[in-house]
Design an enzyme around this catalytic site. Structure first.
Site, short mmCIF file in Angstrom:
data_model
loop_
_atom_site.label_atom_id
_atom_site.label_comp_id
_atom_site.label_asym_id
_atom_site.label_seq_id
_atom_site.Cartn_x
_atom_site.Cartn_y
_atom_site.Cartn_z
N SER A 1 0.73 -1.02 0.07
CA SER A 1 0.03 -0.36 0.19
C SER A 1 0.90 1.67 -0.15
O SER A 1 1.98 1.75 -0.71
CB SER A 1 -1.16 0.18 1.29
OG SER A 1 -1.96 1.11 1.15
N ASP B 1 -8.26 -5.30 -6.10
CA ASP B 1 -8.02 -3.76 -5.33
C ASP B 1 -9.26 -3.07 -5.16
O ASP B 1 -9.94 -2.51 -6.28
CB ASP B 1 -7.03 -3.52 -5.77
CG ASP B 1 -6.15 -2.53 -4.64
OD1 ASP B 1 -7.26 -2.63 -3.60
OD2 ASP B 1 -5.21 -2.55 -4.22
N HIS C 1 -6.60 -5.78 -1.39
CA HIS C 1 -5.56 -5.13 -1.59
C HIS C 1 -4.63 -5.48 -0.78
O HIS C 1 -3.69 -4.91 -0.98
CB HIS C 1 -6.08 -3.68 -0.68
CG HIS C 1 -5.00 -2.66 -0.48
ND1 HIS C 1 -4.64 -1.95 -1.59
CD2 HIS C 1 -4.87 -2.81 0.65
CE1 HIS C 1 -4.05 -0.95 -0.97
NE2 HIS C 1 -3.93 -1.84 0.66
#
Length: 301
Positions: free
Chosen positions: A125, A217, A251
């Site tokens: 991330s 995602d 994600h």
């Protein structure tokens, strides 16, 4: 963490983190491990890397002990200190007494065991964007794994010496409510094509990049933005990258056999964030990507 892995709390200068050293004499490949906007110190991946023979330094950079409580600005020099600390650690580098002895040891060792000069970095991330910045500006970073980042500087400004790169903005008003206590942040970020000043100059790096992206995602537009970043690298004549896109993955791509989580509570947003993906495809992506990560670090470092 395996039984004979050594866990070392790191409080050197302003560094706050944990170093995991594999069993044995080494030298071992060395890797900096970063996570995202959850903050704090997250150790599980670094411990698992160490169990695979990779010395790993998990670094906190906000929301931990005496570090800033919030991520308002990133100082890349902090991560450079982490790189230097890991690179100089005795079990990560050869203990050469002098250059002449160094060349003698290299000449007498099989080619495959000669330690290359540098360390790796892995990030998820926002941490993925940070490891890309480290590779662009810190020459000792030789191998990078970016997991569902957007390959631009996001959230807040990043400074390094006299350089300041602005952060790609996230708009709270663009959050989408999927339920009474579940939010999707997919549409929150600005389009980086409208803000080229936020682009990380990946073409300036000679590190090897592994970009891991999830097609489902639901948190960031990781596939779109990473494909753009790779295109910029290609336009500058670079071939030192591999982009892997996993259908059906969300994600939070973590080491293999980690439980699938389609949503978690996010401390910075004080809400539950939806991450997307389905359990079967996501789990398969974690198994495959973990193999690729280990292979990259052991081959390059």
């Amino acid at each position: 963490m395996t039984e004979k892995t050594t866990r070392i709390p790191v409080r050197e200068g302003r560094l706050r983190g944990t170093l995991f050293i594999p069993e044995g004499e080494g030298p071992f490949p060395g890797v900096i491990d970063l996570f995202g906007t959850a903050g704090g110190l997250i150790e599980f991946r670094a411990a698992q890397l160490a169990s695979r023979g990779i010395a790993s330094l998990s670094l906190a950079y906000f929301g931990f002990e005496d570090l800033p409580r919030e991520m308002n600005e990133i100082d890349l020099a902090y991560f450079e200190e982490g790189v230097d600390y890991l690179h100089s650690y005795p079990k990560v580098t050869f203990p050469y007494k002098d250059q002449k002895n160094k060349m003698k040891q290299i000449a007498t060792k099989p080619r495959t065991t000669v330690k290359k000069s540098g360390v790796g970095a892995i990030g998820s991330s926002k941490g993925a964007d940070l490891v890309c910045s480290m590779a662009a500006y810190l020459p000792k970073v030789k191998a990078v794994v970016s997991i569902n980042g957007i390959a631009v500087n996001s959230w807040c400004p990043m400074k390094y010496k006299d350089l300041v790169i602005p952060g790609l903005a996230f708009r709270v008003e663009k959050a989408k409510f999927l339920g009474p206590d579940l939010i999707s942040s997919y549409e929150m970020s600005d389009d980086s094509e409208d803000f080229p000043e936020t682009h990380i100059p990946l073409h300036k790096s000679n590190a090897e990049f592994l970009f891991i992206c999830s097609k489902d995602d639901a948190n960031w537009k990781t596939v779109i933005e990473t494909e753009r970043a790779v295109a910029r690298m290609k336009a500058n004549g670079k071939t030192n990258y591999e982009l892997i896109i996993y259908d059906g993955a969300g994600h939070l791509v973590e080491p293999c056999y980690a439980p699938f989580s389609s949503a978690t509570f996010h401390k910075m947003g004080n809400c539950n964030l939806f991450y997307g993906g389905n359990v079967k495809d996501h789990s398969a992506a974690q198994v495959d990507s973990w193999r690729r990560i280990i292979e990259l670090f052991k081959r390059v470092l």
